[in-house]
Design a protein around this motif. Structure first.
Motif, mmCIF file in Angstrom:
data_model
loop_
_atom_site.group_PDB
_atom_site.id
_atom_site.type_symbol
_atom_site.label_atom_id
_atom_site.label_comp_id
_atom_site.label_asym_id
_atom_site.label_seq_id
_atom_site.Cartn_x
_atom_site.Cartn_y
_atom_site.Cartn_z
ATOM 1 N N GLU A 291 0.846 -1.184 0.000
ATOM 2 C CA GLU A 291 0.000 0.000 0.000
ATOM 3 C C GLU A 291 0.891 1.246 0.000
ATOM 4 O OE1 GLU A 291 -3.200 -0.115 -0.470
ATOM 5 O OE2 GLU A 291 -3.021 -2.300 -0.540
ATOM 6 N N LEU A 292 1.778 1.301 -0.971
ATOM 7 C CA LEU A 292 2.707 2.420 -1.128
ATOM 8 C C LEU A 292 2.739 2.831 -2.588
ATOM 9 C CD1 LEU A 292 5.768 1.092 0.930
ATOM 10 C CD2 LEU A 292 4.108 2.767 1.700
ATOM 11 N N LYS A 293 2.734 4.118 -2.855
ATOM 12 C CA LYS A 293 2.870 4.551 -4.235
ATOM 13 C C LYS A 293 4.352 4.743 -4.545
ATOM 14 C CE LYS A 293 2.043 9.400 -2.998
ATOM 15 N NZ LYS A 293 1.215 10.582 -3.259
ATOM 16 N N ASN A 294 4.676 4.574 -5.800
ATOM 17 C CA ASN A 294 6.057 4.688 -6.245
ATOM 18 C C ASN A 294 6.398 6.160 -6.479
ATOM 19 O OD1 ASN A 294 8.577 4.330 -7.338
ATOM 20 N ND2 ASN A 294 7.866 3.392 -9.234
ATOM 21 N N GLU A 295 7.371 6.695 -5.716
ATOM 22 C CA GLU A 295 7.698 8.119 -5.794
ATOM 23 C C GLU A 295 9.086 8.379 -6.373
ATOM 24 O OE1 GLU A 295 5.002 10.317 -2.546
ATOM 25 O OE2 GLU A 295 6.799 9.390 -1.684
ATOM 26 N N ILE A 296 9.528 7.511 -7.256
ATOM 27 C CA ILE A 296 10.851 7.683 -7.849
ATOM 28 C C ILE A 296 10.922 8.954 -8.712
ATOM 29 C CG2 ILE A 296 10.305 6.233 -9.851
ATOM 30 C CD1 ILE A 296 13.704 6.263 -8.054
ATOM 31 N N VAL A 297 9.831 9.294 -9.387
ATOM 32 C CA VAL A 297 9.826 10.511 -10.210
ATOM 33 C C VAL A 297 9.911 11.747 -9.312
ATOM 34 C CG1 VAL A 297 8.511 11.894 -11.859
ATOM 35 C CG2 VAL A 297 8.566 9.399 -12.093
ATOM 36 N N ARG A 298 9.179 11.742 -8.204
ATOM 37 C CA ARG A 298 9.248 12.864 -7.263
ATOM 38 C C ARG A 298 10.648 13.003 -6.684
ATOM 39 N NH1 ARG A 298 8.048 14.481 -1.866
ATOM 40 N NH2 ARG A 298 7.782 12.336 -1.102
ATOM 41 N N LEU A 299 11.331 11.880 -6.474
ATOM 42 C CA LEU A 299 12.713 11.940 -5.993
ATOM 43 C C LEU A 299 13.623 12.581 -7.034
ATOM 44 C CD1 LEU A 299 15.059 11.306 -4.113
ATOM 45 C CD2 LEU A 299 15.098 8.972 -5.035
ATOM 46 N N ALA A 300 13.472 12.205 -8.289
ATOM 47 C CA ALA A 300 14.281 12.812 -9.352
ATOM 48 C C ALA A 300 14.038 14.329 -9.418
ATOM 49 C CB ALA A 300 13.970 12.145 -10.689
ATOM 50 N N GLU A 301 12.786 14.741 -9.275
ATOM 51 C CA GLU A 301 12.472 16.178 -9.267
ATOM 52 C C GLU A 301 13.118 16.868 -8.072
ATOM 53 O OE1 GLU A 301 8.071 15.815 -11.427
ATOM 54 O OE2 GLU A 301 8.234 15.877 -9.240
ATOM 55 N N TYR A 302 13.105 16.192 -6.927
ATOM 56 C CA TYR A 302 13.723 16.751 -5.719
ATOM 57 C C TYR A 302 15.223 16.939 -5.911
ATOM 58 C CZ TYR A 302 15.297 17.016 -0.857
ATOM 59 O OH TYR A 302 15.899 17.402 0.324
ATOM 60 N N ILE A 303 15.875 15.968 -6.537
ATOM 61 C CA ILE A 303 17.319 16.059 -6.784
ATOM 62 C C ILE A 303 17.626 17.261 -7.678
ATOM 63 C CG2 ILE A 303 19.242 14.929 -7.981
ATOM 64 C CD1 ILE A 303 18.074 12.256 -6.975
ATOM 65 N N LEU A 304 16.821 17.480 -8.691
ATOM 66 C CA LEU A 304 17.053 18.614 -9.581
ATOM 67 C C LEU A 304 16.885 19.951 -8.883
ATOM 68 C CD1 LEU A 304 15.287 17.278 -12.796
ATOM 69 C CD2 LEU A 304 17.747 17.628 -12.483
ATOM 70 N N LYS A 305 16.055 19.966 -7.820
ATOM 71 C CA LYS A 305 15.808 21.226 -7.100
ATOM 72 C C LYS A 305 16.759 21.450 -5.916
ATOM 73 C CE LYS A 305 10.873 21.221 -8.258
ATOM 74 N NZ LYS A 305 9.484 21.053 -7.729
ATOM 75 N N LEU A 306 17.606 20.456 -5.620
ATOM 76 C CA LEU A 306 18.522 20.597 -4.480
ATOM 77 C C LEU A 306 19.353 21.883 -4.583
ATOM 78 C CD1 LEU A 306 20.085 17.043 -3.854
ATOM 79 C CD2 LEU A 306 18.782 18.419 -2.238
#
Length: 365
Positions: free
Chosen positions: A350-365
């Motif tokens: 019962e978890l959604k896959n947030e790999i795309v959100r992680l990639a977006e977060y890395i770009l905004k670091l």
């Protein structure tokens, strides 16, 4: 100026490299102008170190598990881990620092637990690039991930978050992104493509069992296959990885017995497709494999795990009733016969896959 992002990994276990590859693909899709590189830091050092660590890890895990257990028993405290890192760093640090000076990344993303070693490199101390460790052990990460509590960490489950806090990582240094697997596992394979692949691979029976164990294949694969082919009405698909001995052993068995329902793969990039076509997957307790299988709502049987790092994965499966932990080939075959005779079960994390959100977060670091 375009971002320069370095994704650090090793091939000591397939999950680190898979995470780095997935992030590389997503970062390039989201920010085409960014300069993103994959960096196996063992590639720049003496060859014997890569053989000792990467090849030694894979040999110990797959052939001589007791060696890995002894090593892990030593590797249970911060002083032991830090001492080992310093000894290793004496030979690798100059070459790694030279690589960093040449590329000059402004962000370093660790997909392997080496942040505490990189922190001491002259380039990192002088240029202070943004850093982030992505913990690829989804459910039960080992202490060596969290040796440096001052760094920033990404964890992918509530269990990993709790373990990080237990190892004194402050909440402000923890970032929670759920599951973290290739985004293609978010959706099942289109029915038309599934039917095409069934015909291409000769999967003529109505029920399919996938047997997979990473790069080395499962240790019990041959014994298990001999039991599975006794079950009527199933396709048995085996991924042997780099294990050529296992592949040829099973190929000879297939030809000798005339088994049209036994389909063999060596190393393959089509695990997404194979899991989609399977009704049940038999595997070791690798965290990424577990997440991929359950995200696609397939039955899972775990038959092996690496202690201690994968023990928590097995406990999660058993406690949450997400699958089955069965070691003996005959008992695995009996469970598959039972699963085949009953309606499909809707299992899944019962978890959604947030790999795309992680990639977006890395770009905004």
């Amino acid at each position: 100026m375009p971002q320069r992002i370095l994704l650090v990994y090793t091939k000591a276990g397939g999950g680190h490299y898979a995470m780095a590859q997935t992030l590389y693909k997503l970062l390039k899709e989201l920010e085409p102008d960014a300069e993103v590189r994959l960096f196996n830091f063992f590639d720049v050092g003496p060859r014997w170190i890569a053989q000792a660590i990467q090849d030694g890890y894979n040999f110990a895990v797959n052939k001589q598990r007791w060696l890995f257990t002894v090593f892990q028993a030593f590797y249970q405290t911060r002083p032991a881990i830090q001492t080992f890192a310093r000894v290793l760093g004496m030979r690798l640090a100059p070459a790694i620092n030279e690589y960093l000076e040449a590329f000059q990344p402004d962000k370093i993303i660790y997909c392997y637990p080496v942040n505490h070693g990189f922190r001491r490199l002259p380039y990192v101390r002088r240029r202070k690039p943004k850093t982030l460790t992505v913990v690829t052990d989804i459910f039960s990460p080992h202490l060596y991930w969290f040796v440096d509590p001052k760094d920033q960490y990404v964890v992918a489950s509530p269990e990993a978050y709790s373990i990080a806090r237990r190892h004194r990582v402050p909440p402000e240094n923890l970032h929670y992104f759920q599951t973290l697997i290739d985004p293609k596992f978010n959706q099942p394979l289109p029915q038309s493509e599934a039917e095409r692949l069934r015909k291409e691979w000769g999967l003529e029976e109505p029920y399919t069992v996938l047997v997979t164990g990473g790069g080395a294949g499962l240790k019990i694969s041959f014994k298990l296959v001999r039991e599975l082919v006794k079950i009527p009405g199933i396709n048995v698909v085996v991924v042997c990885g780099y294990n050529q001995r296992l592949y040829h052993q099973l190929l000879g068995f297939k030809e000798q017995q005339g088994l049209k329902n036994l389909v063999l793969f060596g190393f393959t990039q089509q695990m997404y497709e194979l899991i989609n076509l399977a009704d049940v997957v038999v595997s070791k307790a690798g965290p990424a494999t577990i997440a991929e299988v359950l995200s696609l709502r397939k039955n899972l049987i775990v038959c092996d795990y690496v202690w201690p790092q994968e023990h928590g994965n097995v406990e999660l499966i058993r406690h949450e009733k997400l699958g089955y932990y069965i070691r003996h080939p005959k008992k695995i075959a009996a469970k598959i016969l039972e699963l085949k005779s009953r309606p499909p079960e809707q299992r899944g994390l019962e978890l959604k896959n947030e790999i795309v959100r992680l990639a977006e977060y890395i770009l905004k670091l």
